[in-house]
Design an enzyme around this catalytic site. Structure first.
Site, PDB file in Angstrom:
ATOM      1  N   ASN A  49      -5.548 -15.619  -4.967  1.00  0.00           N
ATOM      2  CA  ASN A  49      -4.181 -15.556  -5.478  1.00  0.00           C
ATOM      3  C   ASN A  49      -3.584 -14.188  -5.170  1.00  0.00           C
ATOM      4  OD1 ASN A  49      -6.127 -14.720  -7.441  1.00  0.00           O
ATOM      5  ND2 ASN A  49      -4.626 -14.881  -9.089  1.00  0.00           N
ATOM      6  N   ILE A  50      -2.293 -14.215  -4.869  1.00  0.00           N
ATOM      7  CA  ILE A  50      -1.559 -13.009  -4.483  1.00  0.00           C
ATOM      8  C   ILE A  50      -0.313 -12.950  -5.355  1.00  0.00           C
ATOM      9  CG2 ILE A  50      -0.439 -11.764  -2.601  1.00  0.00           C
ATOM     10  CD1 ILE A  50      -2.152 -13.540  -0.654  1.00  0.00           C
ATOM     11  N   CYS A  60      -0.945 -19.078  -5.213  1.00  0.00           N
ATOM     12  CA  CYS A  60      -2.284 -19.380  -5.719  1.00  0.00           C
ATOM     13  C   CYS A  60      -3.325 -19.324  -4.592  1.00  0.00           C
ATOM     14  CB  CYS A  60      -2.331 -20.775  -6.319  1.00  0.00           C
ATOM     15  SG  CYS A  60      -1.406 -20.961  -7.851  1.00  0.00           S
ATOM     16  N   GLU A  62      -5.552 -21.509  -3.735  1.00  0.00           N
ATOM     17  CA  GLU A  62      -5.666 -22.759  -2.987  1.00  0.00           C
ATOM     18  C   GLU A  62      -4.616 -22.827  -1.890  1.00  0.00           C
ATOM     19  OE1 GLU A  62      -5.522 -22.275  -6.242  1.00  0.00           O
ATOM     20  OE2 GLU A  62      -6.427 -23.918  -7.383  1.00  0.00           O
ATOM     21  N   CYS A  93      -3.204 -25.807 -10.147  1.00  0.00           N
ATOM     22  CA  CYS A  93      -1.889 -26.043 -10.753  1.00  0.00           C
ATOM     23  C   CYS A  93      -1.189 -27.210 -10.050  1.00  0.00           C
ATOM     24  CB  CYS A  93      -1.033 -24.773 -10.679  1.00  0.00           C
ATOM     25  SG  CYS A  93      -0.285 -24.486  -9.055  1.00  0.00           S
TER      26      CYS A  93
HETATM   27  N1  THU Z   1      -3.880 -19.418  -9.995  1.00  0.00           N
HETATM   28  C1  THU Z   1      -4.537 -19.755  -8.845  1.00  0.00           C
HETATM   29  O1  THU Z   1      -4.615 -18.957  -7.900  1.00  0.00           O
HETATM   30  N2  THU Z   1      -5.094 -20.993  -8.760  1.00  0.00           N
HETATM   31  C2  THU Z   1      -5.143 -21.881  -9.785  1.00  0.00           C
HETATM   32  O2  THU Z   1      -5.743 -22.941  -9.626  1.00  0.00           O
HETATM   33  C3  THU Z   1      -4.483 -21.583 -11.047  1.00  0.00           C
HETATM   34  C4  THU Z   1      -3.707 -20.328 -11.113  1.00  0.00           C
HETATM   35  C5  THU Z   1      -3.368 -18.058 -10.120  1.00  0.00           C
HETATM   36  C6  THU Z   1      -1.880 -17.885 -10.134  1.00  0.00           C
HETATM   37  C7  THU Z   1      -1.731 -16.569 -10.872  1.00  0.00           C
HETATM   38  O3  THU Z   1      -1.908 -15.498  -9.953  1.00  0.00           O
HETATM   39  C8  THU Z   1      -2.897 -16.542 -11.838  1.00  0.00           C
HETATM   40  O4  THU Z   1      -3.815 -17.510 -11.351  1.00  0.00           O
HETATM   41  C9  THU Z   1      -2.522 -16.859 -13.277  1.00  0.00           C
HETATM   42  O5  THU Z   1      -1.798 -18.035 -13.339  1.00  0.00           O
END
Ligand code: THU
Length: 139
Positions: A49-50, A60, A62, A93
């Protein structure tokens, strides 16, 4: 816990996702997520995630992995592993589910994991039943 043939088969992919998590840029939530995507070619694409100070541009793990793969010419996938330091396994998400539905069929394995050895196996149809797809509407 880790069990079952497919989960054991893809344990190595989970380890790639753990390495990807180390690159997460998450200074706002401190919630780090890693993803490892196995293309049909055999190539692995890592994602994390960035986050962004404006919050909504956050990407995210993914989607980072999928967008890396597609931008490198790969649109067919065998498996995805996602991991976070959560109590239960991480689940994607809604936006990521929609993006996965664009490229995944039900032969593709989706492995949801945490850093504590919990692992679940699922598919895109289970994560997003009735997804809006181009196939369904002839787009
Ligand atoms: N996030 C992800 O990268 N993947 C997920 O499946 C759920 C949420 C990240 C987005 C954000 O940077 C952090 O998690 C909190 O929501």
């Amino acid at each position: 816990m880790i069990s079952g043939g497919i989960v054991i088969e893809y344990r190595w992919l989970i380890e790639h996702a753990v390495k990807a998590l180390e690159h997460a840029y998450a200074p706002y939530s401190n919630f780090k997520v890693g993803a490892a995507l196995l293309g049909s070619s055999g190539k692995v694409y890592l994602g994390c995630n960035i986050e962004n100070a404006a919050y909504s541009p956050t990407n995210c793990a993914e989607r980072t992995a999928v967008f890396k793969a597609v931008s490198e010419g790969e649109t067919s996938f065998k498996a995805l592993a996602v991991v976070a330091d959560t109590t239960a396994v991480i689940t994607p998400c809604g936006v990521c589910r929609q993006v996965l539905a664009e490229f995944f069929d039900d032969q593709a394995v989706i492995i949801l994991a945490n850093l504590h050895g919990h692992v679940e196996e699922t598919t895109i149809t289970k994560l997003l039943p009735g997804a809006f797809t181009g196939d369904r509407y002839g787009l």
